[in-house]
Every structure is written in structure tokens, then in C-alpha cells.
Design an enzyme around this catalytic site. Structure first.
Site, PDB file in Angstrom:
ATOM      1  N   GLY A 176     -33.097  14.114 -26.684  1.00 31.27           N
ATOM      2  CA  GLY A 176     -33.839  15.061 -27.514  1.00 31.27           C
ATOM      3  C   GLY A 176     -34.339  14.392 -28.767  1.00 31.27           C
ATOM      4  CG  MET A 178     -31.729  15.947 -34.031  1.00 35.46           C
ATOM      5  SD  MET A 178     -30.568  17.169 -34.677  1.00 35.46           S
ATOM      6  CE  MET A 178     -30.308  18.233 -33.261  1.00 35.46           C
ATOM      7  CB  VAL A 181     -26.480  15.222 -24.401  1.00 33.34           C
ATOM      8  CG1 VAL A 181     -25.163  15.908 -24.065  1.00 33.34           C
ATOM      9  CG2 VAL A 181     -27.154  15.933 -25.562  1.00 33.34           C
ATOM     10  CG  ASP A 291     -33.032  24.593 -32.601  1.00 23.58           C
ATOM     11  OD1 ASP A 291     -34.202  24.991 -32.420  1.00 23.58           O
ATOM     12  OD2 ASP A 291     -32.627  23.496 -32.183  1.00 23.58           O
TER      13      ASP A 291
END
Length: 439
Positions: A176, A178, A181, A291
Site C-alpha cells: 500500500g 505506507m 503487509v 480511513d
């Protein structure tokens, strides 16, 4: 660090706006603009918007009729720096970027940094934590300690995240804005976990990094059956990581894609009512997610036994406000901003529970219809999306999916009212109404 906007020409000459944290600032004739110019016909209702993350400042014209000018040139977007001038009609704003002034410095601080009356930012040299390539950045003080990962290394680390001590990496689950995962296994007890690695988009001070880690710790106190459980967090080689329980299945966005792009209303109600239960609990504890979207709702099991869990609670908010991100309207927020209510676009800092309720309604609408509630194209840019958030009505659900029960559609459409006062008062109230609306 601070950014100031000083009106140096026009009817409101002398006004000064000051920003010391991540924020947005809208200019236009509309009353909901931060800088409202109702008498200046040169300006559109929503003329332009600035996103400010000191010392960075980014301007975006919102498709205005007469245009936005920076230093005499008409622009659609512009990264602004100290001394730049923004003009529209008779009004001119001058951008100022300054460092924090330390009052009553100690002798040791004076010996280190000297002049405390100087307010211009210091240019410091830092090295990428991964490859060691140097770069220059603005900082509040010449002795500021900063963490930095260059753009090339950020992309490489997203694709191939570094192993985290005490965990065995299994595979990447996704990437993503940021970071990444990963699915991993704890070497201590063998249980599967999800590890999110968070890569700062810009150079970050030690103080900002500590503040971000504190905010993660606070948000991690939320314990609820429909909120992904926190395990631990830390830093490794300058990269922040967050370890949570691993939820099997997939996020709601992928689930809808596997089903042709949308879900039937019974499935949507099941997923959303569990999400609302999590939100109601969090709001009562004083937390706002900020978010909510399909990608942040994890769904495991099979209908009617779906078990949904809300993830990334407060992560985007603390990432941005702690200075970990740059001006995000340039990139990753493009997909998320369409789920923001007008008050969140207008006032990034003061977001309250009604904004989560709006975003939850937008998520439900998208899962039901496979498209967006606003009349915008699937590839709409930021400018078109922002104008639609403020100015365009939603398209009724039944106009797109006639088989949805009218009462279910009405509950969702109440959540996405532009006026805060017309939405559900609480997530719990919306949840109860949604369950009662089922045939």
C-alpha cells in the site's frame, strides 16, 4: 516547522493563516472555504485547495473557471516554497516557511546551535537508512536527527520487505501507500501473524517517530471482536513495523471482486453491521478511524457466517499527523478521498465520529453497487473528486440496484448525507436501523 499564508493584496490584506501540522486549506467563494472571498467573482465556489505538511505545501486547482496562478503562471498543481505567491483576481497570498523558535535556550543549546532568533529552516544532510545515499532536507534545527529512506529503496522495500526479528516471513499479502503487509509465523509460539511495515514517505525527525509510535500504542488498546488485535510494534533498521493477529479470508474489496465486483445486500448488511459494532465501541472510547474503506475490512468465513474485522485503526491519521507522510493528495489518497465527507476534506485535523459513519456508508454503497455514490468517472482525479464531494448529489442506490430493499438503501443513504446533522447520530444507531431494515 511552520507554514504561513499571508494576504499581501486584495480586500482582506493583512490576514495571516498559520499551519504547524498536516492540514488542508480551501480557497473560494463558498462559505465552507477556509479563505472565503464571496465578493470576488474571479474565484469559483471551490477554487483551489492546499495540502500542508510543514515544511511541504502543495496546491491543487479545483477546475476553477479563471485559474490559479503561482508567481504569475497559471497552474493546475504546484509544490510551493518559501516566498512563492498565489494569486487569483486582486487577492495575493505569500507563502512563508519557518523553523520553530526555541524560547529561553539553555547554554548547551546555545553552544550547539547558536542563533535562536533565526526562523528560516536549516538545510541538513542525511543518508538513506537502506543504501546510504545522501540527501538534503529542511529541518527546524541544524543538529536535527532525521530518519530517511530514499524513493528507490522505498519501492524495493515494499516489494521485498526486510525480515523482522523473532518472526519467520512466509509471504507478502499486499502493498500500500505506507508499506507492505506480510504473513509471518511467530518463532516464540508458532502462531500466524500479519506484519505491516511502514515506510516514511519523507525525512522524519526522531520526535515525530516517537510520537507516531506512541499513537500506535494508544490505538492498540482497542480490544473488540470486530477489530483486528494488536500484538506488538517497534522499529528495525529504521523501518517501523506493526504486528497484529492474522485474519484468514480476504478484505471486503477483494471479496467483492471475486463475486463480479459487488455483493448482494444480505452480505453487505452482515459485513457493515459488524463494522459498525466495532466503530460504535471505538467511538465510545474516544477513537476515530478516519480511513474506513473496503480494503480495511477483513472478512473470513462463508456467508451467512461472515466474521468481519476492522483493521488499521487510526493508522492513516497518526501516520500523516506525525509527519511520516508528505503531501498525500499527490498520490495514494486519490482512491481514499472519495470516501471522505466534506468536513474531513475541509478540516483534516478535527474529524469526529460522523466522518466514520459517512465513510462506512460510502463503503456499503460501493460493495452494493460496485461503483461510487458520487456522479464521477471511475478515473476521476483529485480536483474532480473534491468538487463532487462538495457540490454533487449522490446517485440513489435503487437507481443502480433496484432489487435492494428500499429501507436498506435509505439507511445507507442517510449515512452519506453531506450535512453532518442529517446523518445517523452514532454508529450504534445506524447498525440497529440497518438490522431492522432487513426484510
Amino acid at each position: 516547522m511552520r507554514v504561513t499564508l499571508r494576504v499581501i493584496s486584495g480586500p482582506q490584506v493583512g490576514r495571516v493563516f498559520t499551519f504547524d501540522q498536516h492540514d488542508t486549506f480551501m480557497i473560494g467563494r463558498s462559505e465552507d472555504s477556509h479563505f472565503c472571498l464571496p465578493q470576488d467573482r474571479f474565484f469559483s465556489r471551490h477554487h483551489c485547495i492546499l495540502e500542508i505538511a510543514p515544511p511541504r505545501c502543495f496546491l491543487r486547482d479545483l477546475g476553477s473557471l479563471n485559474g490559479t496562478y503561482v508567481n504569475g503562471f497559471r497552474v493546475e498543481t504546484a509544490h510551493l516554497k518559501n516566498g512563492d505567491r498565489i494569486q487569483g483576481g486582486e487577492t495575493i497570498l505569500e507563502v512563508g516557511v519557518s523553523a520553530d523558535v526555541i524560547e529561553n535556550p539553555t547554554p548547551s543549546e546555545l553552544a550547539r546551535t547558536g542563533d535562536f532568533t533565526k526562523t528560516s529552516p536549516s538545510l541538513v544532510t542525511i543518508q538513506c537508512l537502506n543504501c546510504g545515499i545522501p540527501a538534503s532536507v529542511e529541518a527546524s534545527r541544524p543538529d536535527a536527527k532525521m530518519s530517511y529512506v530514499c524513493d528507490d529503496c522505498r519501492e524495493k522495500l515494499k516489494q521485498n520487505p526486510q525480515p523482522i526479528p523473532n518472526y519467520e516471513m512466509i509471504r507478502i499479502l499486499g502493498q500500500g501507500g505506507m508499506g507492505s503487509v506480510m504473513l509471518a509465523r511467530s518463532q516464540k509460539d508458532g502462531r500466524p501473524v500479519a506484519i505491516k511495515t511502514l515506510l516514511p514517505e519523507v525525512a522524519v525527525s526522531e520526535q515525530s517517530l516517537k510520537r507516531f509510535l506512541r499513537e500506535i500504542e494508544v490505538a492498540a488498546s482497542l480490544q473488540h471482536p470486530h477489530i483486528v488485535s494488536y500484538i506488538e510494534h517497534g522499529t528495525h533498521n529504521g523501518i517501523v513495523y506493526l504486528v497484529t493477529e492474522f485474519v484468514g479470508g480476504m478484505d471486503a474489496s477483494k471479496l467483492a471482486k471475486h463475486r463480479g465486483g459487488k455483493l448482494n445486500y444480505q452480505e453487505v448488511v452482515k459485513i457493515i453491521e459488524q463494522t459498525l459494532a466495532a466503530l460504535d465501541f471505538a467511538h465510545q472510547q474516544g477513537f476515530v478511524h478516519r480511513d474506513i474503506k473496503e480494503q480495511n475490512i477483513l472478512v473470513e468465513g462463508n456467508f451467512p457466517n461472515y466474521r468481519s474485522k476492522l483493521t488499521d485503526f487510526g493508522l492513516a491519521k497518526s501516520f500523516k499527523q506525525s509527519g511520516m507522510s508528505g503531501v498525500t493528495m499527490v498520490g495514494d489518497v486519490a482512491g481514499t478521498i472519495a470516501y471522505m465527507p466534506p468536513e474531513q476534506v475541509r478540516d483534516f485535523k478535527e474529524v469526529r465520529p460522523p466522518s466514520d459513519i459517512y465513510a462506512c456508508g460510502m463503503t456499503a454503497y460501493s460493495l452494493l453497487t460496485g461503483t461510487h455514490a458520487l456522479d464521477i468517472s471511475p478515473r476521476a482525479g483529485i480536483a474532480e473528486t473534491v468538487k463532487a464531494i462538495f457540490e454533487k448529489p449522490i446517485i440513489p442506490i435503487l437507481q443502480r440496484i433496484p432489487e435492494v430493499p428500499p429501507r436498506v438503501a435509505a439507511v445507507i443513504e442517510t449515512a452519506i448525507a453531506k450535512d453532518v446533522e442529517l446523518r445517523w447520530r452514532t454508529a450504534g444507531e445506524m447498525r440497529e436501523s440497518l438490522l431492522r431494515a432487513l426484510p
